[in-house]
Design a protein around this motif. Structure first.
Motif, PDB file in Angstrom:
ATOM      1  N   ARG A 175      66.618   2.998  26.588  1.00  0.00           N
ATOM      2  CA  ARG A 175      66.827   4.047  25.580  1.00  0.00           C
ATOM      3  C   ARG A 175      66.949   5.406  26.245  1.00  0.00           C
ATOM      4  N   ASP A 176      66.068   5.674  27.209  1.00  0.00           N
ATOM      5  CA  ASP A 176      66.100   6.965  27.899  1.00  0.00           C
ATOM      6  C   ASP A 176      67.411   7.149  28.660  1.00  0.00           C
ATOM      7  N   ALA A 177      67.854   6.109  29.355  1.00  0.00           N
ATOM      8  CA  ALA A 177      69.113   6.199  30.111  1.00  0.00           C
ATOM      9  C   ALA A 177      70.301   6.382  29.174  1.00  0.00           C
ATOM     10  N   GLY A 178      70.324   5.626  28.097  1.00  0.00           N
ATOM     11  CA  GLY A 178      71.415   5.750  27.122  1.00  0.00           C
ATOM     12  C   GLY A 178      71.426   7.100  26.422  1.00  0.00           C
ATOM     13  N   HIS A 179      70.252   7.616  26.140  1.00  0.00           N
ATOM     14  CA  HIS A 179      70.139   8.917  25.481  1.00  0.00           C
ATOM     15  C   HIS A 179      70.805   9.999  26.322  1.00  0.00           C
ATOM     16  N   ARG A 180      70.532  10.001  27.616  1.00  0.00           N
ATOM     17  CA  ARG A 180      71.123  10.996  28.505  1.00  0.00           C
ATOM     18  C   ARG A 180      72.648  10.873  28.522  1.00  0.00           C
ATOM     19  N   GLN A 181      73.161   9.653  28.522  1.00  0.00           N
ATOM     20  CA  GLN A 181      74.602   9.438  28.541  1.00  0.00           C
ATOM     21  C   GLN A 181      75.259   9.916  27.241  1.00  0.00           C
ATOM     22  N   LEU A 182      74.631   9.642  26.114  1.00  0.00           N
ATOM     23  CA  LEU A 182      75.220   9.981  24.818  1.00  0.00           C
ATOM     24  C   LEU A 182      75.001  11.426  24.394  1.00  0.00           C
ATOM     25  N   MET A 183      73.831  11.983  24.712  1.00  0.00           N
ATOM     26  CA  MET A 183      73.465  13.304  24.207  1.00  0.00           C
ATOM     27  C   MET A 183      73.564  14.402  25.263  1.00  0.00           C
ATOM     28  N   ASP A 184      73.708  14.026  26.506  1.00  0.00           N
ATOM     29  CA  ASP A 184      73.783  14.970  27.633  1.00  0.00           C
ATOM     30  C   ASP A 184      72.461  15.705  27.867  1.00  0.00           C
ATOM     31  N   PHE A 185      71.377  15.142  27.390  1.00  0.00           N
ATOM     32  CA  PHE A 185      70.027  15.595  27.715  1.00  0.00           C
ATOM     33  C   PHE A 185      69.091  14.439  27.426  1.00  0.00           C
ATOM     34  N   GLY A 186      67.889  14.509  27.944  1.00  0.00           N
ATOM     35  CA  GLY A 186      66.963  13.424  27.686  1.00  0.00           C
ATOM     36  C   GLY A 186      65.758  13.442  28.601  1.00  0.00           C
ATOM     37  N   GLN A 187      65.174  12.284  28.794  1.00  0.00           N
ATOM     38  CA  GLN A 187      63.984  12.111  29.621  1.00  0.00           C
ATOM     39  C   GLN A 187      64.380  11.984  31.087  1.00  0.00           C
ATOM     40  N   PHE A 188      63.519  12.422  31.953  1.00  0.00           N
ATOM     41  CA  PHE A 188      63.726  12.191  33.376  1.00  0.00           C
ATOM     42  C   PHE A 188      62.391  11.865  34.021  1.00  0.00           C
ATOM     43  N   SER A 189      62.453  11.135  35.121  1.00  0.00           N
ATOM     44  CA  SER A 189      61.242  10.719  35.824  1.00  0.00           C
ATOM     45  C   SER A 189      60.742  11.806  36.748  1.00  0.00           C
ATOM     46  N   ILE A 190      59.427  11.871  36.885  1.00  0.00           N
ATOM     47  CA  ILE A 190      58.803  12.762  37.863  1.00  0.00           C
ATOM     48  C   ILE A 190      58.229  11.871  38.962  1.00  0.00           C
ATOM     49  N   ILE A 191      58.671  12.121  40.177  1.00  0.00           N
ATOM     50  CA  ILE A 191      58.205  11.380  41.346  1.00  0.00           C
ATOM     51  C   ILE A 191      57.562  12.375  42.295  1.00  0.00           C
ATOM     52  N   GLU A 192      56.342  12.103  42.717  1.00  0.00           N
ATOM     53  CA  GLU A 192      55.679  12.931  43.717  1.00  0.00           C
ATOM     54  C   GLU A 192      56.222  12.458  45.067  1.00  0.00           C
ATOM     55  N   ARG A 193      56.982  13.340  45.732  1.00  0.00           N
ATOM     56  CA  ARG A 193      57.741  12.963  46.919  1.00  0.00           C
ATOM     57  C   ARG A 193      56.894  12.569  48.121  1.00  0.00           C
ATOM     58  N   ALA A 194      55.843  13.282  48.392  1.00  0.00           N
ATOM     59  CA  ALA A 194      55.057  13.035  49.611  1.00  0.00           C
ATOM     60  C   ALA A 194      54.529  11.598  49.654  1.00  0.00           C
ATOM     61  N   GLN A 195      54.081  11.080  48.512  1.00  0.00           N
ATOM     62  CA  GLN A 195      53.524   9.727  48.451  1.00  0.00           C
ATOM     63  C   GLN A 195      54.458   8.743  47.745  1.00  0.00           C
ATOM     64  N   ASN A 196      55.624   9.236  47.309  1.00  0.00           N
ATOM     65  CA  ASN A 196      56.579   8.421  46.551  1.00  0.00           C
ATOM     66  C   ASN A 196      55.886   7.757  45.353  1.00  0.00           C
ATOM     67  N   THR A 197      55.148   8.586  44.602  1.00  0.00           N
ATOM     68  CA  THR A 197      54.354   8.115  43.474  1.00  0.00           C
ATOM     69  C   THR A 197      55.033   8.464  42.156  1.00  0.00           C
TER      70      THR A 197
END
Length: 95
Positions: free
Chosen positions: A28-50
């Motif tokens: 749903r989140d991926a499709g929302h971004r494609q259809l609406m041009d905005f949406g949810q995105f993931s937050i990844i802590e880079r140092a620990q790849n968390t």
């Protein structure tokens, strides 16, 4: 992502989700971004790849009572990252 939705502080607000329901939310989140041009995105802590969680804006088309908009700010974060300002910061980002 499965671990995040399994945490009690997270499931307390969203209910217990099985793997299929979690997968459906991801799609749903991926499709929302494609259809609406905005949406949810993931937050990844880079140092620990968390994986920290997901945040963003969405149109969920659900009854929220009297509201001036149907666009909602939404966030789901792993419990150890609650109250650290991630959702507030994400809500203030402008494209």
């Amino acid at each position: 992502m499965v671990e995040m939705f399994s945490e009690e502080p997270v499931s307390r607000h969203l209910g217990k989700l099985n793997r299929s329901e979690i997968w459906t939310r991801l799609l749903r989140d991926a499709g929302h971004r494609q259809l609406m041009d905005f949406g949810q995105f993931s937050i990844i802590e880079r140092a620990q790849n968390t994986y920290i969680g997901k945040v963003g804006f969405a149109v969920f088309e659900r009854p929220l009572g009297r509201a001036d908009t149907n666009i909602e700010m939404s966030w789901t974060l792993r419990s150890q990252f609650h109250r650290l300002g991630y959702a507030k910061r994400a809500g203030s980002i402008r494209n």
